[in-house]
Design a protein around this motif. Structure first.
Motif, PDB file in Angstrom:
ATOM      1  N   ASP A   4      -6.520  18.024  36.075  1.00  0.00           N
ATOM      2  CA  ASP A   4      -5.386  17.341  35.461  1.00  0.00           C
ATOM      3  C   ASP A   4      -4.669  18.255  34.462  1.00  0.00           C
ATOM      4  N   ASP A   5      -3.657  17.720  33.800  1.00  0.00           N
ATOM      5  CA  ASP A   5      -2.857  18.494  32.847  1.00  0.00           C
ATOM      6  C   ASP A   5      -3.648  18.974  31.639  1.00  0.00           C
ATOM      7  N   GLU A  35      -3.413   7.288  33.925  1.00  0.00           N
ATOM      8  CA  GLU A  35      -3.957   7.473  32.582  1.00  0.00           C
ATOM      9  C   GLU A  35      -4.873   6.312  32.221  1.00  0.00           C
ATOM     10  N   ARG A  95      -8.072   6.736  34.242  1.00  0.00           N
ATOM     11  CA  ARG A  95      -8.957   7.755  33.684  1.00  0.00           C
ATOM     12  C   ARG A  95      -9.691   7.251  32.448  1.00  0.00           C
TER      13      ARG A  95
END
Length: 164
Positions: free
Chosen positions: A118-119, A12, A15
């Motif tokens: 990604d999610d 995270e 990113r």
């Protein structure tokens, strides 16, 4: 000799450091050479990014050895995984030069680029930092490493950005 210690990266935080610009210079500047991977946001879905990547590799007459669809393989195993594909490619004429300098680098070859979702539904293109790999195998300041590094960066940018 490879070090047993590896720098762990919180994905995270990683990113959040990604460049928002489409500018190659800013892209290169944003990431220090001490990172093991470069990750760049694609403007396209996984399938379209992979298709562009495959076309860009073929246009350079570089052999493609395999494409792995980890998402499909996970589904076949009864597991869930966001779309995730890896393309494996390279030139024996180029890779062999590196292996002649240090045969252990063969574990890093052929080249690979990963395209994954990604999610949150964002698509990312990830590839290794060839300069860092060269350093780990005591192949510094190599024109071959530089050429491969530039190739990966150019392929990623052309495959992930519209109109390139």
């Amino acid at each position: 000799m490879l070090s047993a210690k590896k720098k762990e990266t919180n994905m995270e935080n990683f990113r959040n450091q990604l460049p928002k610009e489409n500018d190659r210079k800013n892209f290169q500047k944003k990431f220090a050479d001490n990172l093991f991977l470069y990750t760049y946001e694609s403007q396209f879905g996984v399938s379209e990014t992979m298709s562009k990547l495959e076309q860009n590799i073929k246009s350079k007459e570089i052999p493609i050895f395999a494409i792995f669809d980890h998402g499909m393989n996970a589904e076949k195993a009864g597991l869930k995984l966001h779309p995730n594909q890896v393309i494996v490619f390279g030139s024996p004429q180029v890779g062999t030069i590196l292996m002649q300098e240090n045969p252990a680098i063969s574990i890093e070859l052929p080249l690979r680029i990963s395209v994954w979702e990604d999610d949150k539904g964002k698509v990312w293109i990830t590839f290794p930092n060839l300069r860092s790999i060269g350093e780990r195998y005591n192949i510094q300041n190599s024109p071959v490493i530089e050429k491969m590094h530039k190739l990966l960066l150019d392929l990623a940018i052309k495959s992930a950005i519209n109109n390139r």
